[in-house]
Design a protein around this motif. Structure first.
Motif, mmCIF file in Angstrom:
data_model
loop_
_atom_site.group_PDB
_atom_site.id
_atom_site.type_symbol
_atom_site.label_atom_id
_atom_site.label_comp_id
_atom_site.label_asym_id
_atom_site.label_seq_id
_atom_site.Cartn_x
_atom_site.Cartn_y
_atom_site.Cartn_z
ATOM 1 N N UNK A 169 25.479 24.001 6.350
ATOM 2 C CA UNK A 169 25.998 23.602 5.052
ATOM 3 C C UNK A 169 25.421 22.254 4.653
ATOM 4 N N UNK A 170 25.593 21.909 3.390
ATOM 5 C CA UNK A 170 25.175 20.613 2.869
ATOM 6 C C UNK A 170 26.415 19.778 2.587
ATOM 7 N N UNK A 171 26.313 18.472 2.856
ATOM 8 C CA UNK A 171 27.440 17.595 2.579
ATOM 9 C C UNK A 171 27.003 16.213 2.133
ATOM 10 N N UNK A 172 25.780 15.800 2.416
ATOM 11 C CA UNK A 172 25.315 14.461 2.069
ATOM 12 C C UNK A 172 24.482 14.506 0.788
ATOM 13 N N UNK A 173 25.065 13.985 -0.278
ATOM 14 C CA UNK A 173 24.399 13.973 -1.568
ATOM 15 C C UNK A 173 24.256 12.530 -2.049
ATOM 16 N N UNK A 174 23.441 12.338 -3.078
ATOM 17 C CA UNK A 174 23.304 10.996 -3.638
ATOM 18 C C UNK A 174 24.633 10.577 -4.265
ATOM 19 N N UNK A 175 24.865 9.260 -4.390
ATOM 20 C CA UNK A 175 26.112 8.789 -4.993
ATOM 21 C C UNK A 175 26.319 9.364 -6.392
ATOM 22 N N UNK A 176 27.500 9.869 -6.633
ATOM 23 C CA UNK A 176 27.833 10.395 -7.947
ATOM 24 C C UNK A 176 27.531 11.871 -8.137
ATOM 25 N N UNK A 177 26.742 12.463 -7.217
ATOM 26 C CA UNK A 177 26.351 13.863 -7.387
ATOM 27 C C UNK A 177 27.555 14.791 -7.323
ATOM 28 N N UNK A 178 28.438 14.551 -6.354
ATOM 29 C CA UNK A 178 29.606 15.418 -6.197
ATOM 30 C C UNK A 178 30.448 15.450 -7.471
ATOM 31 N N UNK A 179 30.699 14.260 -8.041
ATOM 32 C CA UNK A 179 31.506 14.187 -9.250
ATOM 33 C C UNK A 179 30.842 14.935 -10.412
ATOM 34 N N UNK A 180 29.519 14.818 -10.525
ATOM 35 C CA UNK A 180 28.810 15.502 -11.604
ATOM 36 C C UNK A 180 28.889 17.013 -11.441
ATOM 37 N N UNK A 181 28.743 17.466 -10.202
ATOM 38 C CA UNK A 181 28.781 18.911 -9.968
ATOM 39 C C UNK A 181 30.181 19.463 -10.241
ATOM 40 N N UNK A 182 31.208 18.787 -9.762
ATOM 41 C CA UNK A 182 32.572 19.262 -9.992
ATOM 42 C C UNK A 182 32.911 19.211 -11.477
ATOM 43 N N UNK A 183 32.415 18.204 -12.179
ATOM 44 C CA UNK A 183 32.638 18.141 -13.625
ATOM 45 C C UNK A 183 32.037 19.362 -14.304
ATOM 46 N N UNK A 184 30.877 19.800 -13.830
ATOM 47 C CA UNK A 184 30.269 21.018 -14.393
ATOM 48 C C UNK A 184 31.136 22.236 -14.091
ATOM 49 N N UNK A 185 31.623 22.342 -12.855
ATOM 50 C CA UNK A 185 32.488 23.474 -12.503
ATOM 51 C C UNK A 185 33.710 23.510 -13.415
#
Length: 219
Positions: A169-185
Motif C-alpha cells: 500500500x501507499x501511505x507517504x505523500x507530499x504535504x497537503x496531498x491527502x487533504x486534496x484527495x479527500x476533498x475530491x472524494x
C-alpha cells in the motif's frame, strides 16, 4: 490524518465489506489494519486486469477500531457474519474470526476465506489474524464495478499518486496531498453503497437466478 491506498485486486464485497450501512475492513491488508487510526482514510483503487487501474473503487474514513472478539460479539455487526445459504451480501460477510474461549485459538467461520468444503483455511487465518484489528467506517463511498476515474493530478509522481501496482500500500505523500484527495472524494457528493462488487456478476452466474433476485432486493 493519514491516507492509505492500495489496489483492490479481488472485489467480492468481502474486503472491504460495504454492506448493511457500514464499510468494514476485517480481513486481508494486515499492515493497513494495524496502522490506520480513527480519522484516517483508506482508499482502494481498481486493478488493470478489470480495466479500472486509474479508478476509485472505494474510500472510507476510519470511525472506530475493534478487536476480532469485539467485532464478533457486538450485536451491531451480527449482519456482517457470513451466511453461505443467504444472499451474496450475507455469503461474503467478513465477521469471521473469534477466539475459542477454552483454548484461546482462533475460530474461522465458514466463509469466503475458509476452504471450499468449509474447513478452516490455516493460511488465511495466519495472514488475517496477524493484526487483531477491524476498521469500521460509517462515512464511506463504495463504487465497486462503477468505479470513478481518478483525476490525473492524483496519479502523477512518486509522492503524488494514489495508484500503484502490486500487493503493498501507499501511505507517504507530499504535504497537503491527502487533504486534496479527500476533498475530491467529498466533492463527488456521493456516500454509501453505490455499485455492486466487481466480481458479483461472475459469482451470480455460478449461483443461479434465485440468489440474483435476493441480491437485487437487498441492494
Amino acid at each position: 490524518m493519514k491516507l492509505y491506498t492500495y489496489v483492490v485486486a479481488r472485489d467480492y464485497g468481502f474486503a472491504p465489506n460495504p454492506f448493511f450501512g457500514l464499510c468494514t475492513l476485517a480481513t486481508c491488508k494486515p499492515r493497513i489494519r494495524e496502522g490506520a487510526q480513527v480519522g484516517d482514510w483508506v482508499a482502494g483503487t481498481g486493478s488493470k486486469k478489470h480495466g479500472l487501474g486509474d479508478h476509485l473503487v472505494y474510500a472510507m474514513r476510519v470511525g472506530e477500531t475493534l478487536t476480532f472478539d469485539e467485532y464478533w460479539a457486538n450485536p451491531r455487526f451480527r449482519s456482517k457474519r457470513p451466511n453461505l445459504r443467504g444472499s451474496l451480501k450475507q455469503a461474503f460477510g467478513d465477521n469471521i474470526y473469534h477466539r475459542d474461549p477454552s483454548s484461546g485459538l482462533w475460530r474461522q467461520e465458514k466463509s469466503h476465506h475458509s476452504h471450499g468444503n468449509g474447513q478452516t483455511n490455516s493460511a488465511n487465518v495466519k495472514n488475517d489474524t496477524q493484526t487483531n484489528r477491524v476498521l469500521v467506517s460509517d462515512w464511506f463511498v463504495y463504487f465497486g464495478r462503477d468505479a470513478v476515474e481518478i483525476p490525473a493530478r492524483f496519479r502523477q509522481g512518486k509522492e503524488e499518486t494514489v495508484t500503484r501496482h502490486g500487493r503493498n500500500h501507499l501511505v507517504n505523500f507530499r504535504p497537503g496531498f491527502e487533504e486534496e484527495f479527500i476533498a475530491w472524494v467529498l466533492s463527488l457528493g456521493q456516500k454509501g453503497f453505490r455499485g455492486e462488487p466487481i466480481a458479483f456478476r461472475r459469482q451470480l452466474a455460478k449461483t443461479g437466478t434465485g440468489i440474483r433476485k435476493q441480491v437485487r432486493r437487498s441492494a
